[in-house]
Enzyme design. Structure first.
Site, PDB file in Angstrom:
ATOM      1  N   ALA A  71      -5.423  -0.823  -1.294  1.00 14.96           N
ATOM      2  CA  ALA A  71      -4.139  -1.540  -0.477  1.00 14.96           C
ATOM      3  C   ALA A  71      -3.495  -2.272  -1.652  1.00 14.96           C
ATOM      4  O   ALA A  71      -3.940  -2.751  -2.655  1.00 14.96           O
ATOM      5  CB  ALA A  71      -5.036  -2.431   0.424  1.00 14.96           C
ATOM      6  N   ASP A  72      -2.254  -2.488  -1.121  1.00 11.36           N
ATOM      7  CA  ASP A  72      -1.228  -3.433  -1.703  1.00 11.36           C
ATOM      8  C   ASP A  72      -0.386  -4.288  -1.221  1.00 11.36           C
ATOM      9  O   ASP A  72       0.062  -3.894  -0.050  1.00 11.36           O
ATOM     10  CB  ASP A  72      -0.421  -2.524  -2.861  1.00 11.36           C
ATOM     11  N   THR A  73      -0.251  -5.583  -1.304  1.00 11.84           N
ATOM     12  CA  THR A  73       0.452  -6.610  -0.426  1.00 11.84           C
ATOM     13  C   THR A  73       1.574  -7.097  -1.326  1.00 11.84           C
ATOM     14  O   THR A  73       1.457  -7.417  -2.253  1.00 11.84           O
ATOM     15  CB  THR A  73      -0.350  -7.614  -0.081  1.00 11.84           C
TER      16      THR A  73
END
Lengths: 201, 201
Positions: A71-73
């Site tokens: 995941a990346d935000t």
């Protein structure tokens, strides 16, 4: 029991996944991120893919049914991409820009499932609008002095003291914290996978 | 240092206020709630006022500047008011009604400030739209079996396992948990009160 691996060192992602009743291992990806895309939605999907792929490589011959979650935000405001601030000065200038306005938080998720000896890839992203109250510099400086903004995209943590700046959101809250868990459950279900119970394929 | 009293036993409200950096005492109101109003916004304001007033009475001659915070949260769906479920059966029927739909969460807050020897009252409410994913009975039953819904308005906790049913919200997230802390800070500020620091009037 299915093995689930979270390819992230983020304590916030860990907490969200635990709260949802998922049993998982943590195996943080550490390679340099390489961005070749332009739009926020594409960038977070790309980076989440790199994290998941790194762990898949490290796993070698994984057990059938294993799931890896990358995941990346990022935060996006009027076409600008806001990552983690380099220092307090940058945190202040990011926050000054966001106060009184609405920005977007994008989280990309890559979901790798081991099936028939290879990795099936599933990618999605969520976008949430976040609206801040107007704030004075003195308030922003007080917040930045707490140190909370330093490891966070956009220089704030909605689940911490940063929450007092948030007038409201439109979309998934957990996505803003760093992992859209409800969406993850639903995407997994489409693949016949329950993340919160003992099951085998 | 200003004395702040939270007139609620809710561990969720306590946590929200702590996370925002507020130092406060807890003094739960315990009297029977009396509802004379009809609309959700009015009901939560009324009940929050009863809680704050009970504690103010108990305080007697409070110190100048003392703040008492009363809060009440209800869920509303198509004109129906959903409080805490009486039993698992009721929790299931509430949840069945909410799945796949959008409902409203109302929190009313009464804010009493001791000034010139009497209590000044300030009341407001927040409303947040919450949209659930569709869900099967088997999923709902699994969730209800965790026990989480039993002490919560509308039979779910957005910050716990209940979060996996939530597709998105529109408005203040902390309001859904039980206390709109950002709004509370801003309302307090209008009265010249900072909730998160040592100050005196």
């Amino acid at each position: 029991m299915r093995k689930i691996i979270l390819a992230s060192a983020s304590p916030r992602r860990k907490e969200l996944l635990e709260n949802a009743g998922v049993c998982f291992d943590i195996c943080p990806a550490g390679r340099e991120e390489i961005i070749t895309r332009t739009y926020p939605a594409e960038i977070v999907e790309e980076l989440s893919g790199q994290k998941a792929a790194e762990i898949a490589e490290r796993c070698g011959q994984a057990e059938e049914g294993t799931v890896i979650i990358g995941a990346d935000t990022i935060v996006s405001y009027e076409g600008k991409i806001l990552g983690k601030p380099a220092d307090r000065e940058e945190a202040l200038s990011m926050f000054r820009m966001l106060q009184g306005k609405t920005h977007q938080v994008f989280t990309g998720v890559t979901f790798l499932v081991r099936r028939n000896g290879s990795w099936e890839e599933h990618v999605f992203h969520e976008c949430t609008d976040v609206t801040f109250y107007p704030a004075r510099d003195s308030e922003l400086e007080r917040y930045i002095a707490t140190g909370e903004p330093m490891d966070k995209a956009g220089s704030y943590g909605i689940q911490g003291k940063g929450g007092i700046f948030v007038r409201g959101i439109h979309g998934d809250y957990q996505n803003v914290v760093g992992l859209p868990v409800a969406r993850l459950f639903h995407e997994a279900e489409k693949l016949g996978i329950r993340l919160d119970e003992e099951d085998t394929e």
